[in-house]
Design a protein around this motif. Structure first.
Motif, short mmCIF file in Angstrom:
data_model
loop_
_atom_site.label_atom_id
_atom_site.label_comp_id
_atom_site.label_asym_id
_atom_site.label_seq_id
_atom_site.Cartn_x
_atom_site.Cartn_y
_atom_site.Cartn_z
N SER A 71 68.65 -42.13 -51.76
CA SER A 71 67.92 -41.32 -52.74
C SER A 71 68.73 -41.29 -54.03
O SER A 71 69.90 -41.67 -54.05
CB SER A 71 67.69 -39.90 -52.22
OG SER A 71 68.92 -39.24 -51.96
N ARG A 72 68.08 -40.85 -55.10
CA ARG A 72 68.77 -40.78 -56.38
C ARG A 72 68.30 -39.56 -57.15
O ARG A 72 67.17 -39.08 -56.96
CB ARG A 72 68.55 -42.04 -57.19
CG ARG A 72 67.12 -42.27 -57.62
CD ARG A 72 66.95 -43.66 -58.25
NE ARG A 72 67.63 -43.79 -59.51
CZ ARG A 72 67.93 -44.96 -60.08
NH1 ARG A 72 67.62 -46.10 -59.45
NH2 ARG A 72 68.54 -44.99 -61.26
N ASP A 73 69.17 -39.09 -58.02
CA ASP A 73 68.84 -38.00 -58.92
C ASP A 73 69.17 -38.49 -60.32
O ASP A 73 70.34 -38.53 -60.72
CB ASP A 73 69.66 -36.76 -58.55
CG ASP A 73 69.29 -35.53 -59.37
OD1 ASP A 73 68.73 -35.70 -60.48
OD2 ASP A 73 69.57 -34.42 -58.91
N ASN A 74 68.15 -38.89 -61.06
CA ASN A 74 68.39 -39.45 -62.39
C ASN A 74 68.95 -38.41 -63.35
O ASN A 74 69.63 -38.78 -64.31
CB ASN A 74 67.11 -40.06 -62.94
CG ASN A 74 66.79 -41.41 -62.31
OD1 ASN A 74 67.59 -41.96 -61.54
ND2 ASN A 74 65.61 -41.94 -62.61
N ALA A 75 68.68 -37.15 -63.10
CA ALA A 75 69.21 -36.10 -63.96
C ALA A 75 70.73 -35.95 -63.79
O ALA A 75 71.42 -35.49 -64.71
CB ALA A 75 68.52 -34.77 -63.67
#
Length: 123
Positions: A71-75
């Motif tokens: 998963s990723r959190d671009n923020a």
């Protein structure tokens, strides 16, 4: 300066879990696909999991499907790898990689690697 810094590795017993993180800086995170690779001793580096820059598309190696989640959190400029039901054969150095989502490598698109984090699964 481009940096990919992995963390979260360590020693875990078979059946246990770990969560790896990779924090990116120095480039536009949201323009890059992010992947996790691993390399075990005397073996070639292999793709474990990947996630697209936007849209939430993911892919996994057959050996980790159903056990690992990327998963990723671009923020936060961060990509994660949640690893459950770990097996001794998951022991390796785990690396994150960033790949330009819009410019292919053959046309000069950049890719970047982290320094790796060791995961050891052993009783």
């Amino acid at each position: 300066q481009v940096q990919l810094v992995e963390s979260g590795g360590g020693l875990v017993q078979p059946g246990g879990s770990l969560r790896l993180s990779c924090v990116a800086s120095g480039f536009t995170f949201s323009r890059h696909h992010m992947s996790w690779y691993r390399q075990a001793p005397r073996k070639e580096r292999e793709l474990v999991a990947g996630t697209s820059n936007i849209g939430g598309r993911t892919n996994y190696a057959d050996s980790v499907k159903g056990r690992f989640t990327v998963s990723r959190d671009n923020a936060k400029n961060t990509v994660y790898l949640q690893m459950n039901s770990l097996k001794p054969e998951d022991t390796a150095v785990y690396y994150c990689k960033a790949t330009d989502a819009y410019v292919p490598a053959v046309r000069g698109g950049n890719s970047y690697w982290g320094q790796g984090t060791q995961v050891t699964v052993s009783s």
